[in-house]
Scaffold this motif. Structure first.
Motif, PDB file in Angstrom:
ATOM      1  N   ASP A   1       0.830  -1.217   0.000  1.00 51.52           N
ATOM      2  CA  ASP A   1       0.000   0.000   0.000  1.00 51.52           C
ATOM      3  C   ASP A   1       0.860   1.261   0.000  1.00 51.52           C
ATOM      4  O   ASP A   1       0.584   2.215  -0.720  1.00 51.52           O
ATOM      5  CB  ASP A   1      -0.889   0.045   1.257  1.00 51.52           C
TER       6      ASP A   1
ATOM      7  N   GLN B   1      -1.131 -10.285  -2.267  1.00 48.87           N
ATOM      8  CA  GLN B   1      -0.714  -9.008  -2.853  1.00 48.87           C
ATOM      9  C   GLN B   1      -1.874  -8.299  -3.544  1.00 48.87           C
ATOM     10  O   GLN B   1      -1.921  -8.158  -4.752  1.00 48.87           O
ATOM     11  CB  GLN B   1       0.462  -9.214  -3.812  1.00 48.87           C
TER      12      GLN B   1
ATOM     13  N   SER C   1      -4.366  -4.797  -3.315  1.00 50.95           N
ATOM     14  CA  SER C   1      -4.502  -3.487  -2.687  1.00 50.95           C
ATOM     15  C   SER C   1      -5.537  -2.673  -3.445  1.00 50.95           C
ATOM     16  O   SER C   1      -5.472  -2.561  -4.680  1.00 50.95           O
ATOM     17  CB  SER C   1      -3.157  -2.748  -2.728  1.00 50.95           C
TER      18      SER C   1
ATOM     19  N   LYS D   1      -5.720   0.316  -3.499  1.00 48.56           N
ATOM     20  CA  LYS D   1      -5.136   1.584  -3.957  1.00 48.56           C
ATOM     21  C   LYS D   1      -4.669   1.492  -5.411  1.00 48.56           C
ATOM     22  O   LYS D   1      -4.417   2.492  -6.055  1.00 48.56           O
ATOM     23  CB  LYS D   1      -3.938   1.959  -3.073  1.00 48.56           C
TER      24      LYS D   1
ATOM     25  N   SER E   1     -13.614  -5.885  -4.397  1.00 48.65           N
ATOM     26  CA  SER E   1     -12.733  -4.722  -4.575  1.00 48.65           C
ATOM     27  C   SER E   1     -13.184  -3.917  -5.787  1.00 48.65           C
ATOM     28  O   SER E   1     -14.015  -4.353  -6.578  1.00 48.65           O
ATOM     29  CB  SER E   1     -11.291  -5.180  -4.789  1.00 48.65           C
TER      30      SER E   1
END
Ligand code: 1GP
Length: 245
Positions: A60, A83, A85, A87, A119
């Motif tokens: 992140d 892994q 994220s 972001k 997500s």
């Protein structure tokens, strides 16, 4: 526009694309900042972020620095299901089609699917092919799979065709990070002749000449990681050379 549409559109326009691979474990904040700024200045198309083995909780944080210093899309290139994220912009959903390890072909995907679904990441199905590079790489060891022998261009072509016919959106041929011998021009050429979807090439590319050679052989997107860590000036060199093609 989605990242995948962008890759396809550029391919259709005959434009070559360049991704800088950032291993969030390795560089310090200042180096990531430098890579982000150099990338922005020299028109890098994507940052790929990930590694076969992350030993710190830096994913992140790394993406945050890249985003704060550039407008370049961040694509996760995950070594494993941890892994992930929110972001980042997109996630390469890699199935290791060169190997016969069921976990890497589908097992890990079953575990990550519900999280990915929740997500906001753009998920891009990718046929990932490891090519033998002369010595074992982290990824061949960690994935517990044998790479395709470097001179078996026919196996590579058939594997890529199978990936495309199974509905995968990209083929990524990788000699592995820091590979002694990169994927050969002959193999790139052969695979290009047999598939329509975009072709990504990475592993052991150390110069603009090599990147151009790969692009001329049929690669649509070139990924460079290791050599940029030691020489960030390669970012403008490779980016300008590829985009001038
Ligand atoms: C590795 O293809 C990437 O998975 C990039 O390789 O780090 O050797 O450039 P390098």
């Amino acid at each position: 526009m989605s990242i995948y549409s962008r890759i396809v559109e550029k391919k259709a326009a005959g434009k070559k694309q360049f991704a800088v691979l950032v291993d969030p474990d390795k560089p310090d904040d200042k180096s990531i900042e430098k890579v982000a700024r150099l990338g922005e200045k020299s028109g890098v198309d994507y940052f790929f972020v990930g590694g076969s083995l992350l030993t710190t909780d830096s994913l992140d944080h790394c993406i945050k620095i890249l985003k704060a210093n550039s407008n370049i899309p961040v694509v996760l290139f995950p070594g494993n299901t941890l892994q992930m994220s929110g972001k980042a912009d997109a996630f390469l959903y890699l199935s290791l089609i060169s190997g016969r390890n069921a976990e890497m072909l589908i097992g890990r995907h079953v575990i990550s699917a519900p999280y990915l679904k929740l997500s906001s990441l753009e998920v891009i199905s990718t046929g990932y092919m490891l090519i033998d590079s002369g010595k074992p790489t982290t990824v061949s060891y960690m994935s517990n799979s044998s790479p395709i022998p470097a001179d078996k261009v026919d196996i590579a072509a058939c594997t890529a065709m199978a990936g495309e016919m199974l509905g995968m959106k990209l083929i990524y041929m990788d000699a592995g990070s820091g590979a002694k011998n990169p994927v050969s021009a002959e193999m790139i050429n052969m695979v290009r002749l047999h598939i329509e979807i975009p072709l990504i090439i990475g592993g052991g590319i150390k110069s603009a000449e090599k990147a151009i050679g790969n692009a001329k052989s049929g690669a649509d997107l070139i990924v460079v990681g290791n050599s940029i860590e030691s020489d960030p000036q390669l970012i403008p060199e490779i980016s300008e050379a590829l985009h001038a093609l």
